[in-house]
Scaffold this active site. Structure first.
Site, PDB file in Angstrom:
ATOM      1  N   GLY A   1      -7.577   1.511   3.822  1.00 62.03           N
ATOM      2  CA  GLY A   1      -6.615   1.292   2.711  1.00 62.03           C
ATOM      3  C   GLY A   1      -5.547   2.270   2.337  1.00 62.03           C
TER       4      GLY A   1
ATOM      5  N   ASN B   1       2.072  -3.717  18.805  1.00 67.81           N
ATOM      6  CA  ASN B   1       1.150  -2.919  17.971  1.00 67.81           C
ATOM      7  C   ASN B   1       0.806  -4.232  16.851  1.00 67.81           C
ATOM      8  OD1 ASN B   1      -0.294  -1.674  16.000  1.00 67.81           O
ATOM      9  ND2 ASN B   1       0.973  -0.021  15.689  1.00 67.81           N
ATOM     10  N   VAL B   2       0.004  -5.116  17.214  1.00 71.06           N
ATOM     11  CA  VAL B   2      -0.373  -6.295  16.474  1.00 71.06           C
ATOM     12  C   VAL B   2      -0.892  -6.111  15.480  1.00 71.06           C
ATOM     13  CG1 VAL B   2      -0.038  -7.767  18.713  1.00 71.06           C
ATOM     14  CG2 VAL B   2      -2.277  -6.908  17.924  1.00 71.06           C
ATOM     15  N   ASN B   3      -1.817  -4.987  15.213  1.00 70.33           N
ATOM     16  CA  ASN B   3      -2.578  -4.845  13.968  1.00 70.33           C
ATOM     17  C   ASN B   3      -1.601  -4.449  12.990  1.00 70.33           C
ATOM     18  OD1 ASN B   3      -4.995  -5.359  15.070  1.00 70.33           O
ATOM     19  ND2 ASN B   3      -5.512  -3.345  15.928  1.00 70.33           N
TER      20      ASN B   3
ATOM     21  N   GLY C   1      -3.385   3.794   4.536  1.00 69.96           N
ATOM     22  CA  GLY C   1      -2.023   3.384   4.946  1.00 69.96           C
ATOM     23  C   GLY C   1      -1.207   2.497   4.039  1.00 69.96           C
TER      24      GLY C   1
ATOM     25  N   ARG D   1      -7.815   1.942   8.460  1.00 69.70           N
ATOM     26  CA  ARG D   1      -8.639   0.669   7.958  1.00 69.70           C
ATOM     27  C   ARG D   1      -9.535   0.782   6.829  1.00 69.70           C
ATOM     28  NH1 ARG D   1      -8.315   0.812  13.320  1.00 69.70           N
ATOM     29  NH2 ARG D   1     -10.029   2.227  13.578  1.00 69.70           N
TER      30      ARG D   1
ATOM     31  N   VAL E   1      -1.407   7.538   9.836  1.00 66.93           N
ATOM     32  CA  VAL E   1      -2.719   7.947   9.259  1.00 66.93           C
ATOM     33  C   VAL E   1      -4.011   8.290  10.464  1.00 66.93           C
ATOM     34  CG1 VAL E   1      -4.970   7.200   8.020  1.00 66.93           C
ATOM     35  CG2 VAL E   1      -2.452   6.340   7.302  1.00 66.93           C
TER      36      VAL E   1
ATOM     37  N   TYR F   1       1.578  -5.263   8.046  1.00 67.48           N
ATOM     38  CA  TYR F   1       2.874  -5.327   7.321  1.00 67.48           C
ATOM     39  C   TYR F   1       3.077  -6.548   6.735  1.00 67.48           C
ATOM     40  CZ  TYR F   1       3.845  -0.766   9.728  1.00 67.48           C
ATOM     41  OH  TYR F   1       3.970   0.668   9.863  1.00 67.48           O
TER      42      TYR F   1
END
Length: 236
Positions: free
Chosen positions: A172, A201-203, A174, A170, A164, A208
């Protein structure tokens, strides 16, 4: 003799991920109209630009060699969901016009309204304008294809890419893209949906997990490509 213990209550089925607007949401505030549809060959220029932006985000531009021509020679050669399939995410500040060209027997476009607190500015709106109608712009995509689980004895979907654009993250969107793939898998009787995520990519990992996915740290990716793959040309 003691009475037998009652059977345990049935485990409740997991619920669908929350946080997505209903299909009949009412636009309020600063509505963002979103649509997920099957991509077509006409979308290849936008898809190519999205893949390039994804390579930049993932710090992998040194691996990016795809061209519009290479995408055109590979994609859209089979019916949707039987091979490489792309859902395209489009957004608009106005309701989408009904376009029967995007409807097919295999998939009906998904439309949702995201009510934002503030108006959204897209600095690349002209670059990603879809050129079909109004102020519709391409905001992201997901590319996936069938695989097979021998343990389940069922096919599934493997998600190669989900992306995205930055100004639409951030919100919604994705979640909407990934939910569309998972929903299609269930409708087709498939057993699972899989993908990989970069360990830094911790975010994304948190995102997920919040969607119900299990992150499997005990598995590693093995890959043959470039000269290592070419070495096998005459191996057999």
């Amino acid at each position: 003799m003691a009475a037998a213990a009652p059977p345990p209550p049935p485990t409740p089925a997991p619920s669908a991920p929350t946080g997505l607007p209903d299909s009949d949401s009412t636009p309020v505030g600063h509505p963002l109209f979103a649509r997920i549809r099957l991509a077509t060959p006409l979308d290849i220029p936008h898809i190519h630009k999205l893949i390039h932006q994804m390579a930049i985000f993932e710090k992998l531009t040194h691996l990016f060699t795809a061209t519009e021509s290479s995408l055109a020679s590979t994609l859209f050669k089979s019916p949707p969901f039987l091979s490489f399939t792309i859902f395209l995410l489009e957004v608009s500040s106005h309701p989408f016009e009904k376009d029967l060209n995007f409807h097919s027997q295999s998939f009906t476009p998904i439309e949702r309204i995201f009510n934002l607190d503030h108006s959204l500015i897209d600095p690349e709106a002209e670059t990603f304008k879809n050129g079909i109608n109004g102020d519709v712009v391409v905001a992201g995509f997901v590319l996936f294809f069938p695989n097979f689980s021998t343990f389940l004895g069922k096919p599934g979907f493997y998600v190669e890419d989900l992306f995205v654009r930055e100004c639409y993250r951030r919100k919604g969107l994705g979640k909407l893209l990934l939910s569309a793939v998972a929903s299609q898998a269930v409708k087709m009787g498939y057993g699972r949906v899989e993908w990989v995520v970069l360990d830094w990519n911790v975010n994304a990992i948190k995102f997920y997990e919040e969607m119900g996915a299990n992150v499997l740290p005990e598995w590693r990716i093995c890959r043959l490509t470039g000269p290592a793959l070419e070495a096998y040309r005459d191996a057999i």
